[in-house]
Design an enzyme around this catalytic site. Structure first.
Site, PDB file in Angstrom:
ATOM      1  N   GLU A  74      -7.067  13.849  20.710  1.00  0.00           N
ATOM      2  CA  GLU A  74      -8.221  14.267  19.697  1.00  0.00           C
ATOM      3  C   GLU A  74      -9.355  13.514  19.670  1.00  0.00           C
ATOM      4  O   GLU A  74      -9.850  12.848  18.786  1.00  0.00           O
ATOM      5  CB  GLU A  74      -7.251  13.934  18.222  1.00  0.00           C
ATOM      6  CG  GLU A  74      -6.251  14.959  18.122  1.00  0.00           C
ATOM      7  CD  GLU A  74      -5.611  14.953  16.798  1.00  0.00           C
ATOM      8  OE1 GLU A  74      -4.968  15.852  16.278  1.00  0.00           O
ATOM      9  OE2 GLU A  74      -5.761  14.077  16.134  1.00  0.00           O
TER      10      GLU A  74
ATOM     11  N   GLU B  70      -0.869  21.149  19.101  1.00  0.00           N
ATOM     12  CA  GLU B  70      -0.163  20.442  17.986  1.00  0.00           C
ATOM     13  C   GLU B  70      -0.249  21.243  16.785  1.00  0.00           C
ATOM     14  O   GLU B  70      -1.159  21.724  16.547  1.00  0.00           O
ATOM     15  CB  GLU B  70      -0.633  19.129  17.509  1.00  0.00           C
ATOM     16  CG  GLU B  70      -0.566  17.857  18.644  1.00  0.00           C
ATOM     17  CD  GLU B  70      -1.202  16.461  17.974  1.00  0.00           C
ATOM     18  OE1 GLU B  70      -1.323  16.390  16.908  1.00  0.00           O
ATOM     19  OE2 GLU B  70      -1.549  15.562  18.705  1.00  0.00           O
TER      20      GLU B  70
END
Length: 692
Positions: free
Chosen positions: A166, A323
Site C-alpha cells: 500500500e 485485500e
C-alpha cells in the site's frame, strides 16, 4: 529444503517477467506467520486447503524478522513457511518486506522519518515511518530486496512478487529537506528553466517569483492559502517519487526472477495521493485493496465503482483483489460487521467487474497489535463459526466460477476519472469547499448504477471510440488534448454528459479565459459568466423546458450545491431555475456537435432527478442496460469472450428477485429455462445459452 537461487545463477536484468497466468480464480490472503508458532503453521496450511485458499501473501511486514540487526539476515522462518506452503500446493505472493523499517534503522538514521506539512516529524511505532525521498532508506530497503530476491527468485512456490505494501497510504506526502531537493530536481526536469516554472505557477501573484531553484521548497503550511500550482505539482511529484521507488525495487527483483511483480493499489474514496493511471503500466498485473467504507452513505455502490476503476487501470482486462475484509475493519469510527452472505456478495461483485483473484487481509486474526480487531478468514472465535463456514463456502463457489477467467466485462458507457482533477479541484481557495470531486463522480456513477448500467471508468486520455456515452463529472482540470479527444468522440456520433466545474483550468491550474466551462464551451454550446454556489442543504427548483425535459424531469426536480449564470451559444435549454436570483437561467442544456450530442448540467441534481435525466440520456444514446432499475440492491453485470457469456446477478436486498434467463447457473449447478429466481442476499452466475 529449497536451495536458494543465489547458487543457481541470476536472471538477466533486462529479462521481462512472464505473465501472471490464471487457470482459475485465485483465493487468497495475507499471512503473518511471524505472529504465531510452528504448531499454528501446521494447522494453518491444513485449514487453507480445507477452505480452498491457494495464494498467500507473506513477508509483507517481515523486515525486522529477516534483518533483526543491520546486515544480519535470518531466513529460517521464511524458508520454513514457504516450503510448508509449497508442499501443500499453495502459491506464494512474496512481499519484499520493506513497507515499514525496523526500529534499529529509524534509531540509527532518524533522518529517514517523514515530515508532515507543518514541518514536524512523524516517528516509528506505527507503519510506513519513512520518507519516499530518503536516500538512506532506499539504500537499506534495496539491500534487503536484493537478499530476498536472490534467495527466492527461482523458488517454485513464488507466483507473484509484492513490492512493499500500500505504497503511499500514510507517507505519500513528505515535506523534509530530502524531499525538497528531490522536488527541485523533478521540477527542473519538467520545466527546464526557473522562468518556465514561474510562468506555470503564476508566481507574479503575491510576490512569489523565484530567482533560482534553491529557493523552491515543498509546500509546507503557510499563514494563508498556498500557491495552487505548487501544491498540484507537489502531488504529481509525490506520485512519481513513489513510483520511482517501486521501479527501484522491481529492478532488483528482475535481476533474480522472471515472476511477475506488482504492488497493491488503494482505489478507494478516501485515499487520493497516487495517480494510478501513471502507475498501471508499471506493474505486471493490477492489484487493488478495497474495504467497505461505512462513512459513506452507500458503501456497496462505492465498492462497484472502485472495482470498475480497477478494471479501467487494467485496460479493461483482469485484475486482482489483493485485500478486503471478511467482516469489520478496525480503523473507522464505527466498524460495522458484515451480515451473513455479505462477504460473498462483496467478493463476487469484484469478480463480476473483472477481478480474477479474491484475497483478504488477513488469514488469522491477530492477538496483538493495531489491527487485532480487524476481521480475518480465521476469526478469534476459531472455525466453529458462521464466518468460517462462509469462508469455506466462498472457496467452493469461486472454484465453480473458474471458467469465467479470460472473459471481459461488457460496457458501452464510460466515466472520465482523473486524479489530477481531484487534486486541483479540491485544492485550497475554490468556489465552494462543499463541492468535492469524488462525490460528484460518485453521484454520476450512482445514477447510472441505479439504472442497471455497467460503467467503465477511464482516463481522460483514453480512446473513447468504443463507447456510446461518456460522462464527465466535475473534470475541473483538463488538457487541450483531453478536451479535443472528447470533442472528437462527440463529433463522430458519440454522446456526452458534462457536469458543472468541468474544463475550468489547464494543466497548470490556469483559468481558461473567455467564460466557463473553458475547454468545453464550443462542445457544449454555452458560456457561463459566473459561478453561483449555494449553501449545503439548500436547493433550487428546476423547471422543464420542452418535451424531452418534461419526460426526464418528473416530480419535484431540484438542484443542490451549485448554480451558474449561463447563456446559450448554440445549445438549447432543457431546464431552468424556477426560483431565486437566477430564475429563468438555463440549468440543463443540450447541444448538437458534429454527429453527436453534448449535455450539460449546471447544477447538482437531486438523486431522483439525476436518475431520470440519465435514463433519458442513456436511452437516447442507445446505451446497453445490463439489469433492471433498482435502488442499488441489485447488481447485474455481464462478462463475455471466447464464445462464452456470463451474467452475474447479485441480490443485496431482502426480497427474492425473478430474472428472465436461459443457460446454466454455476453457483447452484442448475439448468435455467426462461426464468431464474435469485433469493434475497444471494448471488447467481449464469453461463448464457446465447451471446448477444
Amino acid at each position: 529444503m529449497y536451495t536458494p537461487a543465489a547458487t543457481q545463477g541470476d536472471v538477466d536484468e533486462a529479462t521481462r517477467a512472464t505473465p501472471f497466468v490464471q487457470t482459475g480464480i485465485a483465493y487468497g490472503c495475507d499471512y503473518n506467520p511471524e505472529q504465531w508458532g510452528p504448531d499454528v503453521w501446521a494447522e494453518d496450511v491444513l485449514l487453507m486447503q480445507q477452505s480452498g485458499v491457494d495464494l498467500v501473501a507473506i513477508n509483507i511486514f517481515g523486515w525486522s524478522s529477516l534483518e533483526p540487526r543491520q546486515g544480519e539476515y535470518d531466513f529460517t522462518l521464511l524458508d520454513t513457511v514457504i516450503d510448508l506452503l509449497h508442499s501443500h500446493g499453495i502459491r506464494v505472493n512474496l512481499g519484499t518486506g520493506t513497507s515499514s523499517p525496523p526500529p534499529w534503522l529509524t534509531t540509527a538514521h532518524p533522518e529517514i522519518l517523514p515530515q508532515a506539512e507543518d514541518g514536524t516529524t512523524r516517528y516509528s511505532g506505527g507503519r510506513q515511518a519513512w520518507c519516499p525521498s530518503s536516500p538512506v532508506f532506499r539504500e537499506h530497503a534495496l539491500r534487503l530486496v536484493e537478499q530476498v530476491a536472490r534467495r527466492y527468485g527461482a523458488h517454485p512456490a513464488v507466483a507473484l512478487w509484492h513490492v512493499s505494501n500500500e505504497l503511499g497510504c500514510h507517507n505519500a506526502l513528505c515535506y523534509d529537506d530530502d524531499t525538497a531537493a528531490a522536488f527541485r530536481r523533478w521540477l527542473e526536469a519538467r520545466y527546464g528553466s526557473i522562468a518556465a516554472l514561474n510562468a506555470a505557477w503564476g508566481t507574479s501573484f503575491w510576490s512569489q517569483r523565484y530567482g533560482a531553484w534553491g529557493e523552491v521548497h515543498t509546500p509546507r503550511l503557510t499563514l494563508s492559502s498556498r500557491n495552487p500550482g505548487q501544491v498540484l505539482d507537489f502531488h504529481r511529484f509525490s506520485s512519481d517519487e513513489l513510483l520511482g521507488y517501486y521501479r527501484a525495487e522491481e529492478a532488483v527483483i528482475r535481476r533474480h526472477s522472471r515472476v511477475p511483480v506488482t504492488t497493491n493499489f488503494m482505489v478507494t474514496a478516501h485515499i487520493r495521493n497516487l495517480d494510478y493511471w501513471s502507475w498501471a503500466s508499471a506493474v505486471d498485473v493490477v492489484a487493488n485493496d478495497h474495504y467497505l467504507d461505512h462513512r459513506l452513505d452507500d458503501p456497496t455502490t462505492e465498492l462497484a465503482f472502485a472495482a470498475d476503476l480497477s478494471r479501467g487501470l487494467a485496460n479493461g482486462g483482469a485484475w486482482l483483489l489483493m485485500e478486503q475484509a471478511t467482516s469489520a475493519v478496525n480503523w473507522q469510527p464505527l466498524n460495522v460487521a458484515k451480515a451473513p452472505g455479505e462477504m460473498t456478495r462483496n467478493s463476487l461483485s469484484h469478480v463480476a467487474r473483472g477481478a480474477e483473484a479474491v484475497c483478504f487481509f488477513q488469514w488469522r486474526a491477530s492477538q496483538q497489535g493495531s489491527e487485532k480487531f480487524h476481521s480475518a478468514l480465521v476469526p478469534h472465535s476459531g472455525t466453529d463459526t458462521v464466518l468460517w463456514r462462509e469462508v469455506v463456502e466462498l472457496g467452493a463457489t469461486l472454484d465453480r466460477l473458474d471458467e469465467v477467467v479470460g472473459t471481459r466485462v461488457v460496457a458501452d458507457c464510460a466515466i472520465l476519472f482523473s486524479w489530477e482533477a481531484w487534486w486541483a479541484g479540491d485544492n485550497e481557495s475554490r468556489p465552494s469547499t462543499s463541492v468535492k470531486y469524488i462525490e460528484q463522480v460518485h453521484a454520476a456513477y450512482t445514477a447510472l448504477h441505479r439504472l442497471g448500467i455497467t460503467v467503465d471508468i477511464v482516463s481522460p486520455d483514453a480512446d473513447l471510440s468504443g463507447y456510446r456515452l461518456v460522462v464527465v463529472p466535475a473534470l475541473y482540470l483538463v488538457t487541450d488534448t483531453q478536451a479535443d479527444l472528447l470533442a472528437g468522440f462527440v463529433a463522430a456520433g458519440g454522446h456526452t454528459v458534462v457536469t458543472f466545474y468541468s474544463g475550468i483550468v489547464d494543466e497548470d491550474d490556469r483559468v481558461r479565459l473567455g467564460g466557463y466551462p473553458g475547454a468545453f464551451r464550443t462542445l457544449l454550446g454555452i458560456t457561463v459568466e459566473e459561478f453561483a454556489p449555494i449553501a449545503p442543504g439548500r436547493t433550487v427548483r428546476l423547471a422543464a423546458i420542452g418535451a424531452i425535459a418534461e419526460t426526464a424531469l418528473t416530480g419535484d426536480a431540484t438542484g443542490t450545491l451549485w448554480t451558474e449564470r449561463l447563456r446559450l451559444a448554440g445549445a438549447e435549454a432543457l431546464a431552468s431555475y424556477s426560483e431565486g436570483p437566477l430564475t429563468g437561467v438555463p440549468a440543463i442544456t443540450r447541444n448538437s456537435h458534429g454527429d453527436g450530442t453534448a449535455w450539460y448540467l449546471a447544477t447538482a441534481p437531486d438523486p431522483a432527478t439525476y436518475r431520470d435525466l440519465m435514463r433519458t440520456i442513456t436511452t437516447t444514446a442507445g446505451v446497453t442496460v445490463a439489469g433492471p432499475e433498482n435502488d442499488g440492491l441489485l447488481e447485474v453485470v455481464r462478462r463475455a469472450g471466447n464464445d462464452r457469456s456470463y451474467r452475474f446477478i447479485i441480490n443485496h436486498g431482502d426480497t427474492d428477485v425473478d430474472m428472465g434467463a436461459n443457460g446454466f447457473e454455476l453457483v447452484t449447478g442448475a439448468d435455467i429455462i426462461r426464468s431464474l429466481r435469485v433469493p434475497a442476499g444471494a448471488v447467481r452466475v449464469i453461463r448464457e445459452d446465447t451471446i448477444s
